[in-house]
Design an enzyme around this catalytic site. Structure first.
Site, mmCIF file in Angstrom:
data_model
loop_
_atom_site.group_PDB
_atom_site.id
_atom_site.type_symbol
_atom_site.label_atom_id
_atom_site.label_comp_id
_atom_site.label_asym_id
_atom_site.label_seq_id
_atom_site.Cartn_x
_atom_site.Cartn_y
_atom_site.Cartn_z
ATOM 1 N N SER A 15 -9.559 1.048 3.218
ATOM 2 C CA SER A 15 -8.813 1.945 2.344
ATOM 3 C C SER A 15 -7.739 1.228 1.506
ATOM 4 O O SER A 15 -7.166 1.822 0.590
ATOM 5 C CB SER A 15 -8.124 3.040 3.175
ATOM 6 O OG SER A 15 -7.167 2.491 4.069
ATOM 7 N N SER A 32 -9.930 -1.401 7.159
ATOM 8 C CA SER A 32 -9.277 -1.100 5.878
ATOM 9 C C SER A 32 -8.531 -2.258 5.242
ATOM 10 O O SER A 32 -8.065 -2.143 4.113
ATOM 11 C CB SER A 32 -8.327 0.085 6.045
ATOM 12 O OG SER A 32 -9.050 1.270 6.236
ATOM 13 N N LYS A 52 0.840 -1.196 0.000
ATOM 14 C CA LYS A 52 0.000 0.000 0.000
ATOM 15 C C LYS A 52 0.879 1.251 0.000
ATOM 16 O O LYS A 52 1.938 1.280 0.642
ATOM 17 C CB LYS A 52 -0.904 -0.045 1.236
ATOM 18 C CG LYS A 52 -2.004 0.993 1.311
ATOM 19 C CD LYS A 52 -2.858 0.682 2.545
ATOM 20 C CE LYS A 52 -3.978 1.690 2.745
ATOM 21 N NZ LYS A 52 -4.801 1.329 3.935
#
Length: 482
Positions: A167, A191, A86
């Site tokens: 996310s 997330s 990420k």
């Protein structure tokens, strides 16, 4: 999809390592294949937009690891395998770390995050950074999942009309689409579990303290953690075993068990046999549609068939409390400003107010959905002494732990309890307790559904036994069709 890249679909760590060991495959070929697949799926129709940046050195790293293998040196279980992480995780290389923000598009970290050091030590090739909901979904109140001003909108590979989850959306879409072997997401509240269940993946949200957060753009030191996002439970176990570790720069990692665990030792086909599993129907099943509830009912029958003792309608006592986000709001400013000290001064970003003003200057480019959460966090003192913060911290931890998850497990002597997708993610997030989600099937229109197992602190071994037993009995996961 070209024949050049079809062969890589759904390949696991074990399968690829065997091919590399036999000489049938090289890491160079692997990297080239994944890069080609990214160009086919991410940059062209269906334009998944899951990768925000590829590593310009990936091929050189592959060549280096191929040479090491020929010389008899294998660093670890990920030797020569491409991984995506990420884009809020620092890498000291030729990639940027931006949290999806245009303000940080030129930020290059001065040091690898601790988990990146662990990945490199195990031989992983960092193939690229994955898009995310900007600032890990802690800037605006109505930001769509998977959107960032730098990376644009990530799409769900199972259908562009399905929520991609956030996310860690880019990691979810990329790994679901076989754009890398495995991936890393981060979670503060749902997330990892959200994009994993939405993309038919295994997602592990570990106990806070198992994984170092050093070098990860923060939200809350109480709730933040990184974790694996993979296509199989076995790959998740391998990846979690690699990235765990004590880190003197993150004291919470020194609060758990004194020895590290090889989670692959808990991959038991009969892992559900004799387990007492609670079904937390209220209020969590009400959060999902009827067809998803029906899939969960089928999953529960599978748990029974595998020897689990099912305790229906268990209650998490604090499930309906009036929760707030004060802990995140108050912890964000001091945590973020500590991180910004590592950012090159030439970018002029030292405080949260600098970010707010920078976003205003960029205007519509960077403020499509506003920055309401930034404003709320900026209004705090940053000292963590406010009574509103301390009251919420005490409330959150007591209600989520002793009067929440621990109470539910103890009342019925449960090993774990089950919720759909990420519907029950908030309370373990506030508690810092672990969850694992596993593919449980698809709705009639093809939207993925996950079954999520949750337990108490450092109960990852138990959760892996449950997750692996369920996965091996059902094999629900199907690759997206392009």
């Amino acid at each position: 999809m070209s024949e050049q890249t079809n062969w890589i679909e759904e390949k696991t760590i074990k399968t690829l390592q065997k091919a590399l060991e036999s000489g049938e495959l090289t890491s160079r070929k692997l990297v080239l294949t994944y890069l080609k697949r990214i160009s086919e799926l991410d940059s062209a129709e269906p334009n998944l937009n899951s990768i925000i940046e590829v590593n310009p050195d990936a091929l050189y790293l592959a060549d280096k690891l191929d040479t090491e293998r020929k010389e008899g040196k294998v660093r670890g279980p990920l030797h020569g395998l491409p991984v995506v992480i990420k884009d809020n995780i620092d890498t000291h290389d030729n990639m940027h770390t931006s949290a999806g923000s245009l303000l940080l598009k030129d930020h290059v970290a001065k040091e690898d995050a601790f988990i990146v050091k662990q990945l490199r030590k195990a031989g992983a090739i960092l193939l690229g950074k994955a898009n995310l909901t900007e600032w890990a979904n802690f800037i605006a109140e109505d930001m769509p999942t998977g959107y960032s001003s730098r990376g644009g909108q990530t799409l769900n590979p199972y259908g562009k009309d399905f929520m991609v989850g956030g996310s860690s959306a880019g990691t979810g879409a990329a790994i679901a689409s076989s754009l890398a072997v495995v991936g890393i997401g981060t979670e503060t509240s749902g997330s990892i579990l959200s994009p994993a269940s939405q993309n038919s993946l295994v997602g592990v949200k570990p106990t806070v303290g198992l994984i170092s957060r050093s070098g990860i753009i923060p939200i809350s030191h109480t709730q933040d953690t990184a974790g694996p996002m993979t296509r199989t439970v076995e790959d998740a176990a391998v990846l979690l075993s690699v990235i765990q570790g004590k880190d003197e720069n993150d004291p919470v990692t020194c609060t758990g068990p004194s020895t590290e665990i090889d989670y692959t030792n808990h991959l038991k086909k009969d892992g559900l046999k004799g387990k007492r599993i609670g079904i937390a129907r209220k209020p969590y099943f009400d959060y999902v549609e009827k067809d998803k509830q029906q899939l969960m009912d089928q999953a529960i029958e599978q748990l029974k068939a595998q020897g689990a003792e099912i305790i229906e309608n268990i209650e998490v006592p604090s499930a309906n409390e009036n929760w707030d986000i004060n802990v995140m709001l108050y912890e964000f400013k001091p945590a973020l400003e500590a991180y910004l000290k590592t950012v090159d001064s030439s970018l002029g970003l030292k405080t949260l107010n600098d970010l707010i003003n920078g976003n205003r200057n960029l205007g519509s480019k960077d403020l499509k959905y506003g920055q309401a959460l930034f404003y709320q966090a900026a209004a705090t003192s940053g000292q963590l002494t406010e009574s509103a913060y301390l009251d919420s911290l005490i409330f959150d931890q007591e209600q989520s732990r002793e009067k929440g998850i621990d109470a539910a497990l103890e009342k019925d002597q449960l090993d774990a309890f089950v919720t759909p997708n990420n519907a029950g993610a908030m309370i373990p997030a506030k508690a810092g307790y672990p969850s694992i989600t596993v593919p449980a099937g698809y709705t009639t229109d093809g939207e993925p559904v996950g079954i999520t197992f949750t337990a108490s602190a450092y109960a990852e071994p138990t959760l892996f036994e449950c997750a692996y037993g369920y996965e091996q009995a059902t094999n629900c996961r199907k690759a997206p069709q392009f």
